[in-house]
Design a protein around this motif. Structure first.
Motif, PDB file in Angstrom:
ATOM      1  N   SER B  39      27.789  31.453  27.726  1.00 28.18           N
ATOM      2  CA  SER B  39      27.924  30.012  27.437  1.00 28.18           C
ATOM      3  C   SER B  39      27.491  29.122  28.584  1.00 28.18           C
ATOM      4  CB  SER B  39      29.369  29.662  27.058  1.00 28.18           C
ATOM      5  OG  SER B  39      29.791  30.487  26.032  1.00 28.18           O
ATOM      6  N   GLU B  40      26.585  29.580  29.374  1.00 25.84           N
ATOM      7  CA  GLU B  40      26.036  28.677  30.388  1.00 25.84           C
ATOM      8  C   GLU B  40      24.520  28.573  30.184  1.00 25.84           C
ATOM      9  OE1 GLU B  40      25.936  29.552  34.555  1.00 25.84           O
ATOM     10  OE2 GLU B  40      25.347  31.638  34.284  1.00 25.84           O
ATOM     11  N   ILE B  41      23.974  27.514  30.715  1.00 22.08           N
ATOM     12  CA  ILE B  41      22.524  27.392  30.742  1.00 22.08           C
ATOM     13  C   ILE B  41      22.111  27.614  32.192  1.00 22.08           C
ATOM     14  CG2 ILE B  41      20.500  26.000  30.224  1.00 22.08           C
ATOM     15  CD1 ILE B  41      22.068  24.437  28.194  1.00 22.08           C
ATOM     16  N   MET B  42      21.437  28.713  32.403  1.00 21.24           N
ATOM     17  CA  MET B  42      21.002  29.054  33.758  1.00 21.24           C
ATOM     18  C   MET B  42      19.521  28.727  33.903  1.00 21.24           C
ATOM     19  SD  MET B  42      21.166  30.573  36.779  1.00 21.24           S
ATOM     20  CE  MET B  42      22.280  31.901  37.168  1.00 21.24           C
ATOM     21  N   GLY B  43      19.231  27.862  34.852  1.00 23.13           N
ATOM     22  CA  GLY B  43      17.823  27.558  35.130  1.00 23.13           C
ATOM     23  C   GLY B  43      17.254  28.604  36.072  1.00 23.13           C
ATOM     24  N   PHE B  44      16.001  28.923  35.889  1.00 23.58           N
ATOM     25  CA  PHE B  44      15.358  29.929  36.740  1.00 23.58           C
ATOM     26  C   PHE B  44      14.087  29.280  37.262  1.00 23.58           C
ATOM     27  CE2 PHE B  44      13.484  34.457  36.915  1.00 23.58           C
ATOM     28  CZ  PHE B  44      14.127  34.721  38.111  1.00 23.58           C
ATOM     29  N   LEU B  45      14.185  28.823  38.501  1.00 24.96           N
ATOM     30  CA  LEU B  45      13.117  27.993  39.057  1.00 24.96           C
ATOM     31  C   LEU B  45      12.251  28.746  40.047  1.00 24.96           C
ATOM     32  CD1 LEU B  45      14.938  24.673  39.930  1.00 24.96           C
ATOM     33  CD2 LEU B  45      12.940  24.877  38.469  1.00 24.96           C
TER      34      LEU B  45
END
Lengths: 361, 310
Positions: B39-45
């Motif tokens: 339930s998280e939105i993980m950004g991968f930059l």
């Protein structure tokens, strides 16, 4: 859920399948229908061969004599020595209705002769007949050639019979054409997914690489079956149109074409293997086409002599024995099964490679 | 160092441990450790070629790992790939579409996913303004991405992996971000790879930054914003004194004629109050670009281990 990929491939390729089936139909219906014309033209040639008698040297003399019946309206005759492309200069003798030419046999190789008559009022000379120094029937000689015999399953066949004609004229090209169709399709429907970057989406869905490849192969097998049935139907229709089904039965025709199904499956499996190995349409296509041609050459050269028999054994086309079906109405279930097993083994190898390799971006 | 506070294994959607992927002698990803929670939105930059796509494709078993272990919902990414794929949606960064009508193509993918309902497919297509009656080979780049988004989300997966969704127009881009936030509210986990910091800032809870195949930092987005700050550029019509802007949380003040540039980490209100006493010709406030971010905060950590925060 099983079969969805196969069904989708068949649906996607329907236009290509339709074109291939149309070409197959035109070829398979058309070939028997030209047989009557072909037979009459050959008969005419053979008749020509018998019109010129040849007397070869014996113990008492070393001369060759060609003799023929004089034509009423001919003004003169020309005798051509074909393999040296020159006209014989010996004197032509006229004895009543019989005309002949005699010359010394100062050569050892086989030579061909054609006798032509110049007719009054005609612009070009007419062929009376042909002869050779070794055999009287050059057509029989041609059919005895090992290359031709390789396509005739080692039999001496007559081109004046529909069975011989279908064997020599239809199957020589059909084995190659069908092989090329299947090689082309099997590579393009698979390597195309790599080149066109479809693979990431397909393989992110819950389908294993084994299932993906197995279903693609099932689609290719289905296409091979459709093309073979089309060819058989076309051939039977063509034979029916010239009333020759009493000479070559519909059943024999059907099994002669269908015996090639496992050969096409092996070609499809090789196409699949090269597509997953190279993941490029052009490279995969090159390998697959080379395989088809190499297999045809192996079958042909393997028929030249017993020493080269191993070449014949490793060719998949050897096991497509259409001559046995045509001449004996027999079908070798052992060979049929063997090739299916070989195709499945090649697919197993393709799956193994596919599982090991990264999907290119 | 990995800091995980008050969370158990069951809260983990995806766990990457010591992932290394080599392409011959070239390093794709090296010794990467990352945990994505449910339930998280993980950004991968990361910049282009940093290893984002390589990491994602290892997770989905599209390419083989050289070393390491990846578990998704506790399942091994290689051994249990099918079980994982049933619960995962994926939008590749670069993909082609086979020639077909969009509806039939999506229907086919839906059937491969073992999902019978087309409800979500139709709903997503409508929200993204995608005409499903068109053929895939007639679509623009933006519309192809829409097809990619719909196919990734339509089977209602628990984990959604998105690799650089570029080419959407601003309005559809906003709608897509809204969809992602809704998915998160419904308990879905999203792993969003991007090289666009502003996109990540607006939707993500946390962000992982990767450079040259190595993970450099994992931060909550808020903490990252505080660290990076915003760049304020102001052009004055009157005279000003730089001392006016020496406020806590405001750094890097530079003057060029009647223009100043400063980086605001905190106290934006106080900065605006200081500006209010002046006549201003022009003003802009923007986020740090990813490149600046690396230069400013993380270049010193090159070669070092990643910082993790939850």
């Amino acid at each position: 859920m099983i079969g969805r990929i196969t069904f989708k491939e068949l649906r996607n390729a329907w236009k290509v399948i339709l074109v291939i089936c149309m070409v197959t139909l035109i070829y398979s219906v058309g070939m028997p229908t030209i047989f009557p014309l072909y037979r009459s033209s050959i008969a005419e040639e053979l008749e020509g061969a018998s019109k010129v008698q040849i007397t070869l040297p014996n113990e008492t003399h070393s001369y060759v004599t060609l003799s023929w019946e004089a034509l009423e309206n001919s003004t003169s005759y020309i005798v051509l020595e074909d393999n040296r492309s020159m006209m014989l200069t010996a004197e032509i003798k006229y004895e009543g209705n019989e005309t002949s030419i005699t010359f010394e046999k100062d050569f050892t190789e086989k030579r061909y002769y054609a006798v032509m008559a110049t007719i009054e009022g005609a612009s070009e000379p007419s062929l009376i007949g042909i002869a050779t120094t070794e055999k009287s029937d050059p057509f029989k000689e041609l059919l005895d050639n090992p290359v031709y015999r390789s396509f005739a399953g080692g039999r001496s066949i007559s081109m004046l019979e529909v069975k011989g004609f279908i064997t020599m004229e239809f199957f020589i090209l059909w084995t190659m054409l069908a092989g090329m169709f299947i090689a082309y399709l099997s590579v393009s429907i698979l390597a195309g997914d790599f080149e066109n970057r479809h693979m990431d989406i397909w393989l992110s869905k819950p389908i294993t690489r084994r299932r993906y490849l197995a279903e693609k192969f099932a689609a290719m097998t289905t296409i091979s079956l459709i093309v073979s049935i089309t060819a058989a139907i076309g051939l039977i229709a063509g034979l029916a149109s010239i009333n020759s089904l009493n000479e070559l039965s519909a059943y024999a025709t059907l099994i002669s074409v269908m015996a090639g199904l496992p050969t096409l499956m092996v070609i499809a499996a090789v196409g699949t293997l090269s597509a997953v190995s190279f993941q490029k349409v052009r490279a995969g296509m090159g390998i697959s086409f080379a395989f088809v041609f190499a297999q045809l050459f192996l079958r042909t050269f393997g028929s030249f002599s017993k020493d080269l028999e191993l070449m014949k054994i490793v060719s998949v086309f050897t096991y497509w024995d259409y001559t046995a079906a045509i001449f004996d109405t027999t079908f070798n279930a052992g060979d049929f099964t063997l090739l299916i097993v070989v195709s499945l083994l090649i697919i197993a190898a393709a799956i193994w490679i596919f599982k090991k390799k990264d999907i290119p971006t | 160092m990995k800091i995980v506070i008050g969370l158990g294994k069951t809260d983990i959607a995806m766990e990457i441990e010591n992932l290394t992927k080599m392409y011959g002698n070239h390093v794709g990803v090296k010794n990467l450790n990352l945990t994505v929670y449910r339930s998280e939105i993980m950004g991968f930059l990361g910049p282009n070629g940093a290893g984002k796509t390589t990491t994602i494709r290892c997770c989905l078993d599209l390419i083989a790992k050289t070393e390491g272990r990846i578990t998704i919902f506790g399942l091994d990414s290689s051994k249990d790939a099918i079980a994982i794929q049933k619960r995962t949606g994926y939008l590749p960064g670069d993909f082609g579409l086979p020639p077909a009508k969009v509806r039939s193509f999506l229907g086919y993918l839906l059937s491969l996913s073992g999902c019978d309902s087309t409800r979500k497919m139709n709903e997503l297509a409508e929200r993204l303004d995608l005409d499903v009656e068109r053929r895939t080979n007639e679509l623009s780049k933006g519309n192809r991405v829409k097809v990619g988004i719909v196919q990734a989300l339509m089977a209602d997966p628990e984990l959604i992996i998105i690799d650089e969704p570029s080419g959407l127009d601003p309005i559809v881009g906003l709608e897509f971000r809204r969809i992602m936030r809704e998915e998160k509210r419904q308990g879905k986990t999203i792993f969003l790879s991007s090289h666009d910091l502003s996109e990540v800032e607006t939707v993500c809870d946390r962000v992982a930054i990767i450079k040259k195949g190595q993970l450099r930092v994992v931060e909550r987005i808020q903490a990252l914003q505080e660290k990076t700050g915003k760049v304020l550029e102001v052009e004055f019509a009157d005279r000003f004194d730089l001392k006016e802007f020496q406020i806590d949380g405001v750094r890097g003040i530079q003057q060029e004629n009647n223009r100043i540039t400063m980086t605001i980490h905190q106290n934006l209100n106080r900065t605006i109050q200081a500006l209010s006493g002046h006549r201003i010709v022009n003003m802009s406030l923007k986020s740090y670009s990813l490149e600046n971010l690396f230069l400013k905060y993380y270049s010193k950590e090159a070669g070092g281990g990643a910082q993790h925060d939850r």
